[in-house]
Each structure stands twice: as C-alpha cells, then as structure tokens.
Design a protein around this motif. Sequence first.
Motif, PDB file in Angstrom:
ATOM      1  N   TRP A 119       0.683  -4.960 -39.658  1.00  0.00           N
ATOM      2  CA  TRP A 119      -0.019  -4.535 -38.444  1.00  0.00           C
ATOM      3  C   TRP A 119       0.734  -4.957 -37.185  1.00  0.00           C
ATOM      4  O   TRP A 119       0.722  -4.242 -36.188  1.00  0.00           O
ATOM      5  CB  TRP A 119      -1.432  -5.079 -38.429  1.00  0.00           C
ATOM      6  CG  TRP A 119      -2.374  -4.352 -39.339  1.00  0.00           C
ATOM      7  CD1 TRP A 119      -2.050  -3.487 -40.357  1.00  0.00           C
ATOM      8  CD2 TRP A 119      -3.791  -4.412 -39.314  1.00  0.00           C
ATOM      9  NE1 TRP A 119      -3.176  -3.020 -40.964  1.00  0.00           N
ATOM     10  CE2 TRP A 119      -4.269  -3.584 -40.346  1.00  0.00           C
ATOM     11  CE3 TRP A 119      -4.693  -5.116 -38.540  1.00  0.00           C
ATOM     12  CZ2 TRP A 119      -5.623  -3.416 -40.601  1.00  0.00           C
ATOM     13  CZ3 TRP A 119      -6.051  -4.951 -38.804  1.00  0.00           C
ATOM     14  CH2 TRP A 119      -6.501  -4.106 -39.821  1.00  0.00           C
ATOM     15  N   THR A 120       1.390  -6.092 -37.225  1.00  0.00           N
ATOM     16  CA  THR A 120       2.194  -6.534 -36.082  1.00  0.00           C
ATOM     17  C   THR A 120       3.397  -5.601 -35.918  1.00  0.00           C
ATOM     18  O   THR A 120       3.718  -5.164 -34.814  1.00  0.00           O
ATOM     19  CB  THR A 120       2.652  -7.991 -36.263  1.00  0.00           C
ATOM     20  OG1 THR A 120       1.494  -8.816 -36.462  1.00  0.00           O
ATOM     21  CG2 THR A 120       3.434  -8.482 -35.055  1.00  0.00           C
ATOM     22  N   PHE A 121       4.038  -5.289 -37.033  1.00  0.00           N
ATOM     23  CA  PHE A 121       5.164  -4.355 -37.013  1.00  0.00           C
ATOM     24  C   PHE A 121       4.715  -2.993 -36.489  1.00  0.00           C
ATOM     25  O   PHE A 121       5.349  -2.411 -35.605  1.00  0.00           O
ATOM     26  CB  PHE A 121       5.763  -4.218 -38.414  1.00  0.00           C
ATOM     27  CG  PHE A 121       6.829  -3.158 -38.511  1.00  0.00           C
ATOM     28  CD1 PHE A 121       8.150  -3.469 -38.240  1.00  0.00           C
ATOM     29  CD2 PHE A 121       6.512  -1.863 -38.873  1.00  0.00           C
ATOM     30  CE1 PHE A 121       9.138  -2.495 -38.317  1.00  0.00           C
ATOM     31  CE2 PHE A 121       7.486  -0.880 -38.948  1.00  0.00           C
ATOM     32  CZ  PHE A 121       8.808  -1.199 -38.674  1.00  0.00           C
ATOM     33  N   LEU A 122       3.611  -2.474 -37.039  1.00  0.00           N
ATOM     34  CA  LEU A 122       3.123  -1.151 -36.650  1.00  0.00           C
ATOM     35  C   LEU A 122       2.698  -1.126 -35.183  1.00  0.00           C
ATOM     36  O   LEU A 122       2.947  -0.151 -34.474  1.00  0.00           O
ATOM     37  CB  LEU A 122       1.965  -0.723 -37.559  1.00  0.00           C
ATOM     38  CG  LEU A 122       1.496   0.725 -37.456  1.00  0.00           C
ATOM     39  CD1 LEU A 122       2.638   1.696 -37.718  1.00  0.00           C
ATOM     40  CD2 LEU A 122       0.361   0.970 -38.444  1.00  0.00           C
ATOM     41  N   GLY A 123       2.087  -2.205 -34.715  1.00  0.00           N
ATOM     42  CA  GLY A 123       1.721  -2.299 -33.305  1.00  0.00           C
ATOM     43  C   GLY A 123       2.940  -2.250 -32.412  1.00  0.00           C
ATOM     44  O   GLY A 123       2.956  -1.554 -31.379  1.00  0.00           O
ATOM     45  N   ALA A 124       3.996  -2.954 -32.798  1.00  0.00           N
ATOM     46  CA  ALA A 124       5.242  -2.916 -32.025  1.00  0.00           C
ATOM     47  C   ALA A 124       5.857  -1.522 -32.085  1.00  0.00           C
ATOM     48  O   ALA A 124       6.341  -1.006 -31.074  1.00  0.00           O
ATOM     49  CB  ALA A 124       6.215  -3.966 -32.558  1.00  0.00           C
ATOM     50  N   TYR A 125       5.800  -0.901 -33.255  1.00  0.00           N
ATOM     51  CA  TYR A 125       6.318   0.472 -33.409  1.00  0.00           C
ATOM     52  C   TYR A 125       5.604   1.428 -32.446  1.00  0.00           C
ATOM     53  O   TYR A 125       6.234   2.259 -31.795  1.00  0.00           O
ATOM     54  CB  TYR A 125       6.142   0.931 -34.860  1.00  0.00           C
ATOM     55  CG  TYR A 125       6.408   2.401 -35.057  1.00  0.00           C
ATOM     56  CD1 TYR A 125       7.708   2.875 -35.191  1.00  0.00           C
ATOM     57  CD2 TYR A 125       5.356   3.317 -35.104  1.00  0.00           C
ATOM     58  CE1 TYR A 125       7.946   4.225 -35.356  1.00  0.00           C
ATOM     59  CE2 TYR A 125       5.590   4.661 -35.266  1.00  0.00           C
ATOM     60  CZ  TYR A 125       6.893   5.116 -35.397  1.00  0.00           C
ATOM     61  OH  TYR A 125       7.130   6.465 -35.551  1.00  0.00           O
ATOM     62  N   MET A 126       4.290   1.280 -32.339  1.00  0.00           N
ATOM     63  CA  MET A 126       3.514   2.166 -31.462  1.00  0.00           C
ATOM     64  C   MET A 126       3.819   1.925 -29.984  1.00  0.00           C
ATOM     65  O   MET A 126       3.554   2.779 -29.157  1.00  0.00           O
ATOM     66  CB  MET A 126       2.014   2.008 -31.736  1.00  0.00           C
ATOM     67  CG  MET A 126       1.621   2.534 -33.103  1.00  0.00           C
ATOM     68  SD  MET A 126      -0.157   2.605 -33.424  1.00  0.00           S
ATOM     69  CE  MET A 126      -0.656   0.932 -33.237  1.00  0.00           C
ATOM     70  N   GLU A 127       4.384   0.770 -29.665  1.00  0.00           N
ATOM     71  CA  GLU A 127       4.710   0.438 -28.278  1.00  0.00           C
ATOM     72  C   GLU A 127       6.161   0.734 -27.901  1.00  0.00           C
ATOM     73  O   GLU A 127       6.589   0.412 -26.794  1.00  0.00           O
ATOM     74  CB  GLU A 127       4.403  -1.043 -28.012  1.00  0.00           C
ATOM     75  CG  GLU A 127       2.924  -1.336 -27.960  1.00  0.00           C
ATOM     76  CD  GLU A 127       2.208  -0.571 -26.847  1.00  0.00           C
ATOM     77  OE1 GLU A 127       2.726  -0.509 -25.717  1.00  0.00           O
ATOM     78  OE2 GLU A 127       1.135  -0.016 -27.137  1.00  0.00           O
TER      79      GLU A 127
END
Length: 191
Positions: A119-127
């Motif tokens: 989720w941390t990775f995916l959150g960074a990806y979305m940003e």
Amino acid sequence: MEVWELPTSIVVGGIKYDIRTDFRAILDILKTFNDPEFENDEKWIVALTILYIDFDEMPPHDYEEAREKAIEFIDMGIKDDGKKKPHTMDWEQDGAVIIPSVNRVLGREIRAMQYLHWWTFLGAYMEIGESLFSQILNVRIKRAKGKKLDDWERDFYKENKNLIDLDVKYTEEEQTEIDRLNALLNGQKGV
C-alpha cells in the motif's frame, strides 16, 4: 479494509490468514496474471499461494472469498468502476521507469529496502508526477483513445518507441506458430 492501517492479514472464512505484503510479492502476483502460459485458474492458485502465507491450510470452499479479498487488498480497497479501460501499462515492462519515479516520491531507493508494504508502494505510485513514466503513459493513453498527439508527443514517441509500445505476450505455442508463419512469408524452408 481499514485504510488508516497497513494490513498484514486477511480474514477468510472467519479465519485470520497472514499475508505477504512486500511490494515485490504483489508485483510477482501481477506478473503471473500477465503470463499467457498460465490458465486463469492456475494464475489464481499461484496468486493466492504467493499472497496467503498459509494458503495450503485454507479449505478449498474458501478460495472464492480469498480471491475477492486478495483483489480488494491489491487494489488497496479502491473499487473499480467496471468500465473497460485500454491496457496502457505493464508492471514488468515499465518497472525500469516506474522505480525511479516511486523513489523520487518516497525520497529513497526502494530496491535497497528490506521491506516496503504494497500500500505504501502503491500510494507512492499514485503520486508520481511529471516524469518519464508519466510522459510514456500519457502518450499511450492518447494513442489508445485514438487522440491526436501534440508535436512534442509525436517526437517523443518516435524517439522512445521501444519504451512506449507495450510488448504483446504470446504463449509458447502462439510464438511457435508466429515464427513458422514469418518463416513461410520470408520464403524460408524447413520450418
């Protein structure tokens, strides 16, 4: 799923199962789903085996619920609108341009980290903001929707076609047939 926490387990059939949450494990799952060598059922068995640490102890009648909750976890609880969208990115093919962008968002080299929650990775990806990856994605989306590229986008596409065009993945049998037909078309014998 509680979005204010980073889940490390999923309840399936009333039993709490620990899951693999490092971004690399989830990328392995997504890679499996893009592999044409696997049938759909095989893809799900591999995915559930990767995600659920004790999947071998899960009763088969709980597999469907495990699948639904796996999707929910991988999508970070964000519901899909159900609309068909063009295929514009590939985690495996785009990894080399995604990683630097995620590194920039998080301010560190994620490949050097022992662990990074999905989720941390995916959150960074979305940003991910303005980056090589975002330029690639924008050109792909425009092309997929049949929109005209701006002059700079046309130039960018010509100069970066190898990064922008998504590879088509074939099964071994399909590739053998393509090679055979290409050989015939090129006048080669013995194929």
